[in-house]
Scaffold this motif. Structure first.
Motif, PDB file in Angstrom:
ATOM      1  N   GLU A  21       0.744  -1.460   0.002  1.00 10.31           N
ATOM      2  CA  GLU A  21      -0.106  -0.122  -0.022  1.00 10.31           C
ATOM      3  C   GLU A  21       1.003   1.309  -0.108  1.00 10.31           C
ATOM      4  N   ARG A  22       0.845   2.036  -0.848  1.00 10.58           N
ATOM      5  CA  ARG A  22       1.277   3.531  -0.974  1.00 10.58           C
ATOM      6  C   ARG A  22       0.261   4.354  -0.635  1.00 10.58           C
ATOM      7  N   LEU A  23       0.567   5.029   0.640  1.00 14.67           N
ATOM      8  CA  LEU A  23      -0.517   6.017   1.309  1.00 14.67           C
ATOM      9  C   LEU A  23       0.060   7.394   1.278  1.00 14.67           C
ATOM     10  N   ASP A  24      -0.782   8.134   1.146  1.00 14.89           N
ATOM     11  CA  ASP A  24      -0.504   9.875   1.161  1.00 14.89           C
ATOM     12  C   ASP A  24      -0.298  10.199   2.644  1.00 14.89           C
ATOM     13  N   ASP A  25       0.718   9.740   3.056  1.00 14.00           N
ATOM     14  CA  ASP A  25       1.042  10.224   4.817  1.00 14.00           C
ATOM     15  C   ASP A  25       2.521  10.336   5.157  1.00 14.00           C
ATOM     16  N   PHE A  26       2.866  10.998   6.060  1.00 15.12           N
ATOM     17  CA  PHE A  26       4.069  11.129   6.761  1.00 15.12           C
ATOM     18  C   PHE A  26       4.868   9.906   6.719  1.00 15.12           C
ATOM     19  N   PHE A  27       4.400   8.726   7.069  1.00 14.77           N
ATOM     20  CA  PHE A  27       5.100   7.303   7.293  1.00 14.77           C
ATOM     21  C   PHE A  27       5.685   7.147   6.005  1.00 14.77           C
ATOM     22  N   GLN A  28       4.945   7.374   4.840  1.00 12.52           N
ATOM     23  CA  GLN A  28       5.485   7.012   3.494  1.00 12.52           C
ATOM     24  C   GLN A  28       6.466   7.749   3.244  1.00 12.52           C
ATOM     25  N   PHE A  29       6.898   9.126   3.502  1.00 22.92           N
ATOM     26  CA  PHE A  29       8.149   9.643   3.437  1.00 22.92           C
ATOM     27  C   PHE A  29       9.135   9.211   4.173  1.00 22.92           C
ATOM     28  N   LEU A  30       8.881   8.632   5.336  1.00 26.92           N
ATOM     29  CA  LEU A  30       9.882   7.967   6.190  1.00 26.92           C
ATOM     30  C   LEU A  30      10.287   6.698   5.631  1.00 26.92           C
ATOM     31  N   MET A  31       9.599   6.106   4.806  1.00 25.63           N
ATOM     32  CA  MET A  31      10.133   4.577   4.364  1.00 25.63           C
ATOM     33  C   MET A  31      10.861   4.786   3.048  1.00 25.63           C
ATOM     34  N   GLU A  32      10.653   5.830   2.059  1.00 23.03           N
ATOM     35  CA  GLU A  32      11.393   5.947   0.895  1.00 23.03           C
ATOM     36  C   GLU A  32      11.406   7.487   0.570  1.00 23.03           C
ATOM     37  N   ASP A  33      12.097   7.860  -0.551  1.00 23.93           N
ATOM     38  CA  ASP A  33      12.196   9.094  -1.115  1.00 23.93           C
ATOM     39  C   ASP A  33      11.071   9.405  -2.006  1.00 23.93           C
ATOM     40  N   ARG A  34      11.104  10.772  -2.569  1.00 24.20           N
ATOM     41  CA  ARG A  34      10.219  10.899  -3.599  1.00 24.20           C
ATOM     42  C   ARG A  34      10.170  10.067  -5.000  1.00 24.20           C
ATOM     43  N   GLY A  35      11.394   9.530  -5.249  1.00 23.20           N
ATOM     44  CA  GLY A  35      11.515   8.598  -6.160  1.00 23.20           C
ATOM     45  C   GLY A  35      11.482   7.084  -5.858  1.00 23.20           C
ATOM     46  N   GLY A  36      10.838   6.839  -4.629  1.00 22.21           N
ATOM     47  CA  GLY A  36      10.369   5.564  -4.440  1.00 22.21           C
ATOM     48  C   GLY A  36      11.818   4.703  -3.808  1.00 22.21           C
ATOM     49  N   VAL A  37      12.782   5.354  -3.618  1.00 23.61           N
ATOM     50  CA  VAL A  37      13.932   4.512  -3.022  1.00 23.61           C
ATOM     51  C   VAL A  37      13.864   4.406  -1.657  1.00 23.61           C
ATOM     52  N   PRO A  38      14.018   3.187  -1.139  1.00 20.53           N
ATOM     53  CA  PRO A  38      13.862   3.175   0.471  1.00 20.53           C
ATOM     54  C   PRO A  38      14.803   3.631   1.116  1.00 20.53           C
ATOM     55  N   HIS A  39      14.538   4.117   2.471  1.00 14.66           N
ATOM     56  CA  HIS A  39      15.582   4.922   3.290  1.00 14.66           C
ATOM     57  C   HIS A  39      16.109   3.695   4.089  1.00 14.66           C
ATOM     58  N   ASN A  40      15.669   2.591   4.207  1.00 18.50           N
ATOM     59  CA  ASN A  40      16.203   1.373   5.168  1.00 18.50           C
ATOM     60  C   ASN A  40      16.315   1.733   6.347  1.00 18.50           C
ATOM     61  N   LEU A  41      15.238   2.494   7.268  1.00 19.87           N
ATOM     62  CA  LEU A  41      15.692   2.988   8.668  1.00 19.87           C
ATOM     63  C   LEU A  41      15.459   1.784   9.376  1.00 19.87           C
ATOM     64  N   ASP A  42      16.142   1.856  10.644  1.00 22.28           N
ATOM     65  CA  ASP A  42      15.945   0.831  11.607  1.00 22.28           C
ATOM     66  C   ASP A  42      14.502   1.249  12.026  1.00 22.28           C
ATOM     67  N   ILE A  43      14.071   0.008  12.527  1.00 21.50           N
ATOM     68  CA  ILE A  43      12.421   0.112  13.161  1.00 21.50           C
ATOM     69  C   ILE A  43      12.365   0.905  14.288  1.00 21.50           C
ATOM     70  N   GLY A  44      13.565   1.119  15.057  1.00 18.96           N
ATOM     71  CA  GLY A  44      13.463   1.886  16.140  1.00 18.96           C
ATOM     72  C   GLY A  44      13.584   3.074  16.005  1.00 18.96           C
ATOM     73  N   GLU A  45      14.081   3.814  14.784  1.00 19.43           N
ATOM     74  CA  GLU A  45      14.216   5.050  14.412  1.00 19.43           C
ATOM     75  C   GLU A  45      12.754   5.452  13.827  1.00 19.43           C
ATOM     76  N   VAL A  46      12.259   4.620  13.243  1.00 19.20           N
ATOM     77  CA  VAL A  46      11.018   4.959  12.597  1.00 19.20           C
ATOM     78  C   VAL A  46       9.904   5.310  13.746  1.00 19.20           C
TER      79      VAL A  46
END
Length: 517
Positions: A291-316
């Motif tokens: 699911e690609r949802l229009d919210d802040f969480f989506q920006f945490l998970m990947e950049d505008r080009g869809g490249v994953p940020h690969n954040l640690d779950i603790g940081e998320v």
């Protein structure tokens, strides 16, 4: 094998007493009179301030410590808050402490109270803060307000539905007004709004009229928590004991062992942690399902080009924590205060209503942001409330670099905590005439531009609040919609809004009467 005798116990007791006496009595007194950092030239806030950070705790136990500090600053531009802490009461210090070019960094209270993973609010390292800010800055860009406005409009409509029901019940009972706690409803609104903006999470609080939510904990069990009480509990306890930063962890662990008030507050804080883990896990599961949802969480998970940020779950979880915390609490505080000030100043309310009525169509239930965002008197009413009662009213702690820094034309030694409270800056009579008066018109005259550098409800500089655009969106839409649709009155015209200052300036209940226009 050591034999525990009365002699050994006596030696141990003497040693412990000596350690206590050295750290809490002898060392503070020696440092105070030796005065290596030349702080004794500044007046103490109270009898403890020069010797120990317990002076902070003494002031925190007052309902509104910054209001007390404001009185002291009327006599002294610089006041000593603790052995290594100074408060500035002159607005010229704002740029030195918080400006983009400041050499000061965030104070120790941020990192000692942070969790295992820092978030955008409490991260101290400037490089790490810059990384985090780049990560989410585009999420808070003005262009996203258009994408997220429908979420705010949805929550506004849901709140209006509840007010309409209350008005209908009162009318059937032969009453002219329904009575509500505006503080409660505005807080339910902000929690719902930021949960949707942040995680596309629907909580149903506005329909139920309460903040209860069922949470699945990490052990698989389910519990029902009150969101607001859970959020406030840990913050309330921390705000009392965080100031002696070197001893914070020890004091916190001791108070957690008690069976009284502190223990219950820490438990609320633990419950809030469960809430954040629960909400993050549900949103992450949706993300992992594609699911690609229009919210802040989506920006945490990947950049505008869809490249994953690969954040640690603790940081998320840490970033979700801060957006749910700051994103709901400060805006709710502001919405309560602006309604209170308008009801205490009826002529301002009537003037605001005239402006809103002239801008909106008769059939507008929820005010479109594009229509109202530039209404001058609406913005003036909001900003005047933020001036009078900034949600974060105390002085945000910064620390001078090891080599020291010039503040307000004076050289301050290194590693000194410095601050200027927004509440005090906003009451400087040389900048804000009649500072104790709620006067929105001040923001519309020719001197308004001169006031802006000293208007700091969202702080300023690189550490300024990144979510201010979202907060203004919620404030504009809700206030305009309610003013157009309802008449409001204080349930008691003599009512004075109670406040508690923890990290945020929490208002108490706001009982108001409401009816359809």
């Amino acid at each position: 094998m050591l034999s525990i005798t009365s002699t050994n116990l006596a030696i141990l007791g003497t040693t412990l007493f000596g350690v206590f006496a050295f750290y809490f009595i002898i060392k503070p007194i020696v440092e105070y009179f030796y005065d290596a950092k030349r702080l004794r030239q500044y007046p103490n806030q109270n009898f403890l301030s020069g010797f120990t950070n317990l002076g902070y705790i003494y002031e925190r136990l007052a309902a509104f410590r910054t209001a007390n500090l404001n009185e002291a600053h009327k006599e002294h531009p610089i006041i000593r808050l603790g052995p290594n802490a100074l408060s500035f009461g002159d607005v010229r210090a704002i740029k030195d402490i918080y400006g983009h070019s400041t050499t000061c960094s965030k104070g120790d209270m941020y990192w000692v109270a942070a969790g295992a993973h820092s978030n955008l609010l409490d991260v101290v390292d400037k490089g790490e803060h810059a990384r985090k800010r780049r990560l989410v800055s585009h999420a808070f860009a003005t262009r996203n307000l258009e994408n997220w406005e429908y979420k705010v409009a949805d929550k506004t409509e849901r709140l209006i539905r509840q007010f309409d029901i209350a008005c209908g019940v009162a009318e059937k009972a032969g009453e002219r007004f329904a009575q509500i706690d505006y503080r409660k409803w505005s807080n339910l609104f902000t929690v719902e709004a930021i949960a949707d903006i942040g995680l596309s999470y629907r909580m149903g609080m506005l329909e139920r009229g309460n903040d209860l939510m069922t949470v699945e904990r990490s052990d698989g069990t389910h519990r029902e928590y009150g969101f607001i009480e859970s959020l406030h509990g840990g913050n309330r306890a921390t705000s009392i004991i965080v100031w002696p930063t070197a001893w914070f962890t020890i004091i916190r662990n001791i108070t957690k062992l008690t069976s009284g008030w502190f223990r219950s507050q820490w438990q609320h804080g633990n419950n809030y942690g469960d809430i954040i883990k629960h909400m993050t896990r549900i949103r992450l599961e949706r993300h992992e399902k594609g699911e690609r949802l229009d919210d802040f969480f989506q920006f945490l998970m990947e950049d505008r080009g869809g490249v994953p940020h690969n954040l640690d779950i603790g940081e998320v979880e840490a970033e979700v924590n801060v957006i749910m915390n700051a994103g709901s609490d400060t805006t709710a505080i502001q919405l309560t205060h602006v309604m209170y000030f308008l009801l205490k100043n009826r002529s301002n309310l009537e003037k605001l209503r005239e402006e809103v009525d002239s801008a909106l169509a008769p059939d507008d239930i929820v005010a479109p942001y594009a229509t109202i965002r530039h209404l001058p008197y609406l913005r003036a009413c909001l900003d005047e409330s933020l001036r009078m009662a900034p949600p974060v009213s105390f002085g945000l702690a910064r620390k001078t670099p090891p080599e020291g820094a010039a503040i307000l034309g004076q050289w301050i030694a290194g590693d000194i905590t410095v601050s200027i409270p927004a509440y005090i800056a906003h009451r400087d009579p040389t900048i804000f005439q009649e500072p104790a008066a709620y006067r929105p018109e001040r923001w519309l005259d020719e001197k308004a531009k001169e006031m802006q550098p000293y208007f700091i409800p969202f702080s300023m500089g690189a550490r300024g609040c990144i979510g201010r655009n979202i907060s203004y969106l919620e404030q504009h839409v809700l206030l305009a919609s309610l003013v157009k649709r309802y008449d409001f009155e204080l349930a008691d015209e003599q009512y004075e809004l109670p406040r508690e200052e923890a990290f945020n300036l929490w208002p108490g209940p706001l009982p108001v009467k409401v009816r359809r226009r």
